[in-house]
Design a protein around this motif. Structure first.
Motif, PDB file in Angstrom:
ATOM      1  N   GLN A  10     -45.180 -30.204  18.359  1.00 14.45           N
ATOM      2  CA  GLN A  10     -44.739 -29.477  19.830  1.00 14.45           C
ATOM      3  C   GLN A  10     -43.624 -28.982  19.559  1.00 14.45           C
ATOM      4  N   LEU A  11     -42.402 -29.517  19.162  1.00 16.43           N
ATOM      5  CA  LEU A  11     -41.292 -28.688  18.997  1.00 16.43           C
ATOM      6  C   LEU A  11     -41.308 -27.298  18.413  1.00 16.43           C
ATOM      7  N   VAL A  12     -42.133 -27.409  17.283  1.00 15.64           N
ATOM      8  CA  VAL A  12     -42.457 -26.086  16.554  1.00 15.64           C
ATOM      9  C   VAL A  12     -43.023 -25.086  17.410  1.00 15.64           C
ATOM     10  N   LEU A  13     -44.238 -25.588  17.968  1.00 16.96           N
ATOM     11  CA  LEU A  13     -44.917 -24.635  18.836  1.00 16.96           C
ATOM     12  C   LEU A  13     -44.185 -24.257  20.129  1.00 16.96           C
TER      13      LEU A  13
ATOM     14  N   LEU B 170     -40.217 -17.383  21.493  1.00 17.33           N
ATOM     15  CA  LEU B 170     -39.868 -16.463  20.526  1.00 17.33           C
ATOM     16  C   LEU B 170     -39.791 -15.061  21.245  1.00 17.33           C
ATOM     17  N   ALA B 171     -40.906 -14.448  21.622  1.00 15.56           N
ATOM     18  CA  ALA B 171     -41.090 -13.042  22.108  1.00 15.56           C
ATOM     19  C   ALA B 171     -40.172 -12.869  23.493  1.00 15.56           C
TER      20      ALA B 171
ATOM     21  N   LEU C 200     -52.048 -19.346  19.975  1.00 18.73           N
ATOM     22  CA  LEU C 200     -53.433 -19.466  19.672  1.00 18.73           C
ATOM     23  C   LEU C 200     -53.756 -20.851  18.894  1.00 18.73           C
ATOM     24  N   LEU C 201     -52.579 -21.502  18.389  1.00 19.15           N
ATOM     25  CA  LEU C 201     -52.609 -22.670  17.529  1.00 19.15           C
ATOM     26  C   LEU C 201     -52.329 -23.957  18.628  1.00 19.15           C
ATOM     27  N   GLY C 202     -51.761 -23.694  19.864  1.00 18.19           N
ATOM     28  CA  GLY C 202     -51.540 -24.573  20.720  1.00 18.19           C
ATOM     29  C   GLY C 202     -52.806 -25.066  21.595  1.00 18.19           C
TER      30      GLY C 202
END
Length: 450
Positions: free
Chosen positions: A254-257, A263-264, A438-440
């Motif tokens: 969750q930290l990475v996501l 970011l954008a 999309l990965l979340g």
């Protein structure tokens, strides 16, 4: 004989009213973003002239941006420090501490000596106070977002989560409006450079004015009570001794996501504010051509765009509550990627094209920034929520905001004044955010008291 039995009812725990929640989450981030924008404006308008040796103006501007970016490096440290306190001691005291730290640092910047007065000590002190600003903002945003979302009514968490986000456009308008007023009162005969009076003392006023806003913010926050989510965590003995270690051990994904979700947003945010102010004011026939607007005209154009930032921040909350955070942000991120591809034609279409570029860019900023107030806190349970959401938000500031103005200036120079590659840079960052989304998974229905 008749007897009456007194019915004893439990006294309800004190709660924050909706108006108090909204104002407390909004006023703090408004002060924090005001302080950040005051520095961002001065980084373009003042500091290259006053805090670095005379010589190459581009080098001075990049040096000023480097100090601007240094604050982003301090933000994750602030997120860890204030997150630890917020997850162990509660949200209220932590938010007061973050606001005081930011306010004192900003006020002291207004008292600094210049390079002509103190030599290299001047930029060194500027770095220290800028780091203090970043450290404070590292603890401010996540606490304000938690105050809003942990006290939100059912089904309206994203709407309430937009109120701390509104601090960004409001802080921008107050900060730049004050700079405009001072510049109008201290006019310059050279549109590319502030007046001597402005450089001598006028620029200090917005920094010193921060003290007034901090006093208002402190008064509101000292009247808060803790959220039910934190009180429940304490009651059930779920307060963790080391929130940072727990976050990395149990919620690393969750930290990475969360970091890439932001970011954008960060790249767009600082391209539309800090970089655009440099690009908009650069002469059309300069060594690195820009748009050639004078300071007052371009900042007024930016303020019009920022109004749309605020409007679409508010609109994004109901959308995210209705359609979900993930679905809403996927479509908005696709739009940001497309926006980056049309920078060059829009910015070459004269005043109408530039104005459309500012309005569209800031509208997209509101749409992507608004749902983050709910999304990032929802990624983490209550006992590590302050730390987890704060780290994700602020580590993303290093990957996005810290380097965005610096990279943008380099790409602008490499393109001989064309904004094409700067737009491509934004599109690439949007694609990285899109992959993360999309990965979340959707977080709209998570239990915030768990």
């Amino acid at each position: 004989m008749s007897t009456t039995t007194a019915t004893t009812r439990p006294i309800p725990a004190p709660a924050n009213s909706r108006s108090r929640v909204i104002f407390a989450s909004l006023i703090g981030t408004t002060v924090e973003f005001y302080d950040f924008y005051v520095y961002a404006t001065a980084a373009v308008l003042v500091f290259p002239y006053l805090f670095f040796p005379a010589g190459n103006e581009t080098t001075a501007l990049l040096s000023s941006f480097a100090i601007f970016g240094a604050a982003m490096v301090a933000r994750p440290l602030g997120a860890i420090f204030f997150g630890h306190l917020g997850d162990r001691q509660g949200r209220k005291a932590t938010l007061v501490g973050a606001l005081l730290t930011m306010g004192i640092a900003t006020f002291l910047i207004g008292l600094l000596p210049t390079y002509a007065m103190a030599g290299w000590l001047a930029p060194a002190l500027l770095v220290v106070l800028r780091l203090a600003q970043g450290f404070a903002l590292g603890g401010e945003w996540s606490g304000a977002a938690l105050v809003a979302t942990e006290n939100a009514p059912p089904g309206k968490r994203a709407i309430f989560g937009t109120f701390p986000q509104l601090g960004a456009p409001i802080g921008f308008i107050i900060a730049n409006g004050l700079f405009l007023l001072i510049a109008a009162l201290l006019p310059s005969s050279d549109p590319s450079r502030p007046s001597a009076a402005f450089l001598e003392w006028g620029w200090r006023i917005p920094f010193l004015f921060s003290a007034v806003m901090v006093v208002v913010g402190l008064w509101v926050r000292l009247n808060l009570v803790e959220s039910a989510a934190f009180e429940k965590t304490v009651k059930h003995g779920r307060v963790t001794r080391l929130p940072l270690a727990t976050v990395f051990r149990t919620h690393g994904r969750q930290l990475v996501l969360g970091t890439f979700y932001m970011l954008a947003t960060y790249v767009l945010f600082y391209l539309m504010t800090t970089f655009s102010l440099s690009y908009g004011r650069a002469a059309t026939d300069g060594a690195v051509p820009g748009l050639g607007y004078d300071y007052t005209t371009f900042v007024l154009m930016m303020i019009v765009g920022v109004v749309f930032f605020g409007i679409f921040t508010m609109l994004s909350g109901p959308w995210a509550d209705r359609w979900g955070r993930r679905r809403t942000l996927i479509w908005i991120t696709l739009a940001i990627a497309a926006f980056g591809l049309v920078w060059a034609p829009m910015l070459s279409a004269g005043f109408v094209g530039v104005m459309a570029w500012l309005i569209l860019g800031f509208a997209l900023m509101g749409m992507t920034f608004g749902p983050m107030g709910a999304l990032l806190p929802e990624l983490f349970p209550a006992n590590i929520r302050y730390t987890g959401s704060g780290i994700s938000y602020n580590v993303s500031s290093i990957l996005g905001a810290a380097v965005a103005p610096f990279i943008a200036v380099a790409l602008w120079r490499a393109g001989a004044g064309s904004p094409f590659w700067v737009g491509i840079y934004l599109s690439v960052m949007a694609v990285l955010t899109l992959v993360a989304l999309l990965l979340g998974t959707e977080t709209k229905d998570v239990d915030m008291e768990a």
